[in-house]
Design a protein around this motif. Sequence first.
Motif, short mmCIF file in Angstrom:
data_model
loop_
_atom_site.label_atom_id
_atom_site.label_comp_id
_atom_site.label_asym_id
_atom_site.label_seq_id
_atom_site.Cartn_x
_atom_site.Cartn_y
_atom_site.Cartn_z
N ASP A 148 11.13 49.64 76.98
CA ASP A 148 11.30 49.52 78.43
C ASP A 148 10.16 50.29 79.08
O ASP A 148 10.32 51.43 79.51
N THR A 149 9.00 49.65 79.16
CA THR A 149 7.80 50.33 79.67
C THR A 149 7.69 50.26 81.19
O THR A 149 6.78 50.85 81.77
N PHE A 150 8.61 49.54 81.84
CA PHE A 150 8.50 49.34 83.28
C PHE A 150 9.40 50.26 84.09
O PHE A 150 9.14 50.50 85.26
N ARG A 151 10.48 50.73 83.48
CA ARG A 151 11.35 51.65 84.21
C ARG A 151 10.79 53.06 84.10
O ARG A 151 10.51 53.55 83.00
N ALA A 152 10.63 53.69 85.23
CA ALA A 152 10.05 55.04 85.27
C ALA A 152 10.84 55.98 84.36
O ALA A 152 12.06 56.08 84.44
N ALA A 153 10.13 56.64 83.47
CA ALA A 153 10.67 57.68 82.59
C ALA A 153 11.59 57.16 81.49
O ALA A 153 12.18 57.97 80.76
N ALA A 154 11.72 55.84 81.34
CA ALA A 154 12.59 55.32 80.27
C ALA A 154 12.09 55.75 78.91
O ALA A 154 12.86 56.17 78.04
N PRO A 178 5.46 45.55 76.65
CA PRO A 178 6.60 45.88 75.79
C PRO A 178 6.49 45.24 74.40
O PRO A 178 6.93 45.83 73.41
N ALA A 179 5.91 44.04 74.34
CA ALA A 179 5.78 43.36 73.06
C ALA A 179 4.87 44.14 72.11
O ALA A 179 5.10 44.18 70.90
N ALA A 180 3.83 44.78 72.68
CA ALA A 180 2.92 45.57 71.85
C ALA A 180 3.66 46.76 71.23
O ALA A 180 3.45 47.10 70.05
N VAL A 181 4.52 47.40 72.01
CA VAL A 181 5.32 48.53 71.50
C VAL A 181 6.24 48.03 70.39
O VAL A 181 6.36 48.66 69.33
N ALA A 182 6.90 46.90 70.62
CA ALA A 182 7.82 46.35 69.62
C ALA A 182 7.08 45.98 68.34
O ALA A 182 7.58 46.21 67.23
N TYR A 183 5.88 45.41 68.48
CA TYR A 183 5.09 45.02 67.31
C TYR A 183 4.72 46.26 66.49
O TYR A 183 4.88 46.28 65.26
#
Length: 318
Positions: A148-154, A178-183
């Motif tokens: 969850d790269t879009f919610r602040a501080a998630a 987010p897909a890059a993080v998941a990969y």
Amino acid sequence: MSWLDRLRQGLSKTRQQINDTAGDLGTDLRETLTTRLDTVEDLEYALIAADVGRAATEEILSDIRASNKSNLQDALMEALTLQLEPDLRRAQFRQLGFTPDARRTVVDPRGHVVMVVGVNGVGKTTTIAKLGEYYLGRGRSVMFAAGDTFRAAAGAQLGVWGERLGIPVVQGPEGGDPAAVAYDAASARAARGTDLLFVDTAGRLHTKHNLMEELKKVRRVVDKADPGEPADVWLVLDAVTGQNGLAQAKKFHEATPLTGVIVTKLDGTAKGGILVPIVRELGVPIKFIGVGEGAHDLQPFDPQEFVRALFDVDVPRD
């Protein structure tokens, strides 16, 4: 306070809702069906008010009419338990008198990667932390992906949980892909041989189409990094949202088929019946339920235990 006591307490609003509308459920079943039809009608209203749903309510009333139980409450409890069991064979076992207990065994994911989805505000990140603690306590190695790269501080929130629990967390830049993080996380899990990876995802409803497309992309890249994964997609659902939550679940199920549901905040709702249409209409099992903020307030879901707690009836243990 024990887990069962917390569950009973958490379901008190739903129990009160049913009791206030349906009245005395301890009446003789045959007498109720023949001379006290107003009680049956009140029960129908009570179940619908508790968000059981009209279709499921009709099936429950049909099962009650065919029941061999001596009183209305026992017949209702049996019918509700069967409605909450998505597996036909397990439902048949229950009808034969067997009572499988979900909390005596570990809730086993089907593979190594679990995508955790849901709208903002349902408690996805905290739920992932609780799942991590649950599986660590059962001897599994665990990783988190802060997708969850879009919610602040998630990402920071999940990072704090990871540090507290000793669980590695793969993160990316705030506002990143987010897909890059998941990969990266799926690749790391496969390389390290970690038992379980939980992938947090965004839940921005104001861009619903984009959100669903993003979830599909996350699923594709995980499969590319770790073939066959994610084997599970679990939806976190806030019980307080009732039928709106069910509508959300259907949208997520269409975008990326769900394999399980986790229902949170059962301690703050009179709509605890929403579990029934989740199972009945989605055909997806409820994996865990939550009745508070503590780590041990999230526990595996057992239909009989839930129904007994709803009606404040002791759960037999051998």
